[in-house]
Design a protein around this motif. Structure first.
Motif, PDB file in Angstrom:
ATOM      1  N   ILE A 241       5.557  10.071   2.884  1.00 17.62           N
ATOM      2  CA  ILE A 241       4.499   9.431   3.658  1.00 17.62           C
ATOM      3  C   ILE A 241       4.935   9.442   5.115  1.00 17.62           C
ATOM      4  N   GLN A 242       4.206  10.184   5.936  1.00 21.61           N
ATOM      5  CA  GLN A 242       4.538  10.290   7.360  1.00 21.61           C
ATOM      6  C   GLN A 242       3.859   9.203   8.176  1.00 21.61           C
ATOM      7  N   GLY A 243       2.702   8.765   7.721  1.00 23.25           N
ATOM      8  CA  GLY A 243       1.982   7.733   8.452  1.00 23.25           C
ATOM      9  C   GLY A 243       1.000   7.031   7.539  1.00 23.25           C
ATOM     10  N   LEU A 244       0.783   5.766   7.807  1.00 20.02           N
ATOM     11  CA  LEU A 244      -0.139   4.987   6.991  1.00 20.02           C
ATOM     12  C   LEU A 244      -0.782   3.944   7.890  1.00 20.02           C
ATOM     13  N   ASP A 245      -2.101   4.006   7.997  1.00 23.38           N
ATOM     14  CA  ASP A 245      -2.837   3.039   8.809  1.00 23.38           C
ATOM     15  C   ASP A 245      -3.828   2.329   7.906  1.00 23.38           C
ATOM     16  N   ARG A 246      -3.481   1.117   7.557  1.00 25.59           N
ATOM     17  CA  ARG A 246      -4.302   0.354   6.620  1.00 25.59           C
ATOM     18  C   ARG A 246      -5.663   0.014   7.218  1.00 25.59           C
ATOM     19  N   GLU A 247      -5.728  -0.181   8.523  1.00 30.39           N
ATOM     20  CA  GLU A 247      -6.995  -0.545   9.165  1.00 30.39           C
ATOM     21  C   GLU A 247      -8.010   0.589   9.121  1.00 30.39           C
ATOM     22  N   THR A 248      -7.566   1.829   9.351  1.00 31.78           N
ATOM     23  CA  THR A 248      -8.487   2.965   9.313  1.00 31.78           C
ATOM     24  C   THR A 248      -8.555   3.618   7.940  1.00 31.78           C
ATOM     25  N   GLY A 249      -7.610   3.263   7.071  1.00 35.98           N
ATOM     26  CA  GLY A 249      -7.578   3.851   5.737  1.00 35.98           C
ATOM     27  C   GLY A 249      -7.056   5.272   5.720  1.00 35.98           C
ATOM     28  N   GLU A 250      -6.235   5.617   6.702  1.00 35.38           N
ATOM     29  CA  GLU A 250      -5.699   6.974   6.781  1.00 35.38           C
ATOM     30  C   GLU A 250      -4.234   7.002   6.372  1.00 35.38           C
ATOM     31  N   VAL A 251      -3.892   8.053   5.629  1.00 38.44           N
ATOM     32  CA  VAL A 251      -2.511   8.275   5.250  1.00 38.44           C
ATOM     33  C   VAL A 251      -2.180   9.744   5.510  1.00 38.44           C
TER      34      VAL A 251
ATOM     35  N   LEU B  68       0.834  -1.209   0.000  1.00 35.62           N
ATOM     36  CA  LEU B  68       0.000   0.000   0.000  1.00 35.62           C
ATOM     37  C   LEU B  68       0.867   1.256   0.000  1.00 35.62           C
ATOM     38  N   LYS B  69       1.941   1.231   0.759  1.00 35.15           N
ATOM     39  CA  LYS B  69       2.847   2.390   0.785  1.00 35.15           C
ATOM     40  C   LYS B  69       3.460   2.620  -0.597  1.00 35.15           C
ATOM     41  N   GLU B  70       3.812   1.545  -1.272  1.00 35.09           N
ATOM     42  CA  GLU B  70       4.374   1.656  -2.613  1.00 35.09           C
ATOM     43  C   GLU B  70       3.343   2.218  -3.593  1.00 35.09           C
ATOM     44  N   ARG B  71       2.096   1.799  -3.446  1.00 31.71           N
ATOM     45  CA  ARG B  71       1.036   2.310  -4.335  1.00 31.71           C
ATOM     46  C   ARG B  71       0.790   3.792  -4.089  1.00 31.71           C
ATOM     47  N   VAL B  72       0.838   4.224  -2.829  1.00 27.03           N
ATOM     48  CA  VAL B  72       0.672   5.650  -2.516  1.00 27.03           C
ATOM     49  C   VAL B  72       1.841   6.442  -3.108  1.00 27.03           C
ATOM     50  N   SER B  73       3.063   5.934  -2.958  1.00 28.64           N
ATOM     51  CA  SER B  73       4.235   6.615  -3.521  1.00 28.64           C
ATOM     52  C   SER B  73       4.131   6.718  -5.040  1.00 28.64           C
ATOM     53  N   ASN B  74       3.726   5.627  -5.684  1.00 33.30           N
ATOM     54  CA  ASN B  74       3.570   5.644  -7.141  1.00 33.30           C
ATOM     55  C   ASN B  74       2.469   6.612  -7.568  1.00 33.30           C
ATOM     56  N   PHE B  75       1.383   6.669  -6.801  1.00 33.63           N
ATOM     57  CA  PHE B  75       0.299   7.608  -7.095  1.00 33.63           C
ATOM     58  C   PHE B  75       0.842   9.040  -7.088  1.00 33.63           C
ATOM     59  N   LEU B  76       1.617   9.373  -6.068  1.00 29.45           N
ATOM     60  CA  LEU B  76       2.158  10.731  -5.962  1.00 29.45           C
ATOM     61  C   LEU B  76       3.117  11.032  -7.110  1.00 29.45           C
TER      62      LEU B  76
END
Length: 120
Positions: free
Chosen positions: A36-46, A12-20
């Motif tokens: 990316i300072q924080g990523l919580d897959r359970e809450t869906g917050e980045v 997921l972190k890689e997908r966010v980086s690629n998106f940016l």
């Protein structure tokens, strides 16, 4: 954290980086950075921190809004995006920083601030 959960977080972190990188190449082209300072897959917050030339740039609030609106549409796991330049211009509930001003803008305390007092 299990190995599978760690791999899912890394994916997921890689997908966010690629998106940016894919959608906002102007950040790097203009001397800025996005981390990316924080990523919580359970809450869906980045949490995304814009830095470099993005700090203090008048276009940064628009970039932040575009990141927030587009990321939740393109990455289904992301539900909430917190993005900031570190100057209080885009973080929900942020503050304590500077915000851009434009000619003709007034603030409530603009009448009270007359600058430093002369010593005489």
């Amino acid at each position: 954290m299990s190995t599978d959960a760690q791999e899912a977080d890394d994916d997921l972190k890689e997908r966010v980086s690629n998106f940016l990188r894919r959608n906002f190449p102007q950040i790097q082209m203009h001397g800025g950075s996005a981390a990316i300072q924080g990523l919580d897959r359970e809450t869906g917050e980045v949490t995304i921190q814009l830095g470099g030339a993005c700090s203090g740039c008048g276009i940064s609030p628009m970039t932040i809004q575009a990141i927030k609106s587009r990321m939740v549409k393109e990455i289904p796991e992301i539900e909430i995006v917190h993005a900031d330049t570190g100057m209080g211009g885009g973080h929900d509930g942020g503050g304590g920083g500077m915000s851009p001003s434009f000619p003709g803008d007034t603030t409530e305390d603009s009448d009270r601030d007359e600058g430093p007092q002369a010593p005489f």
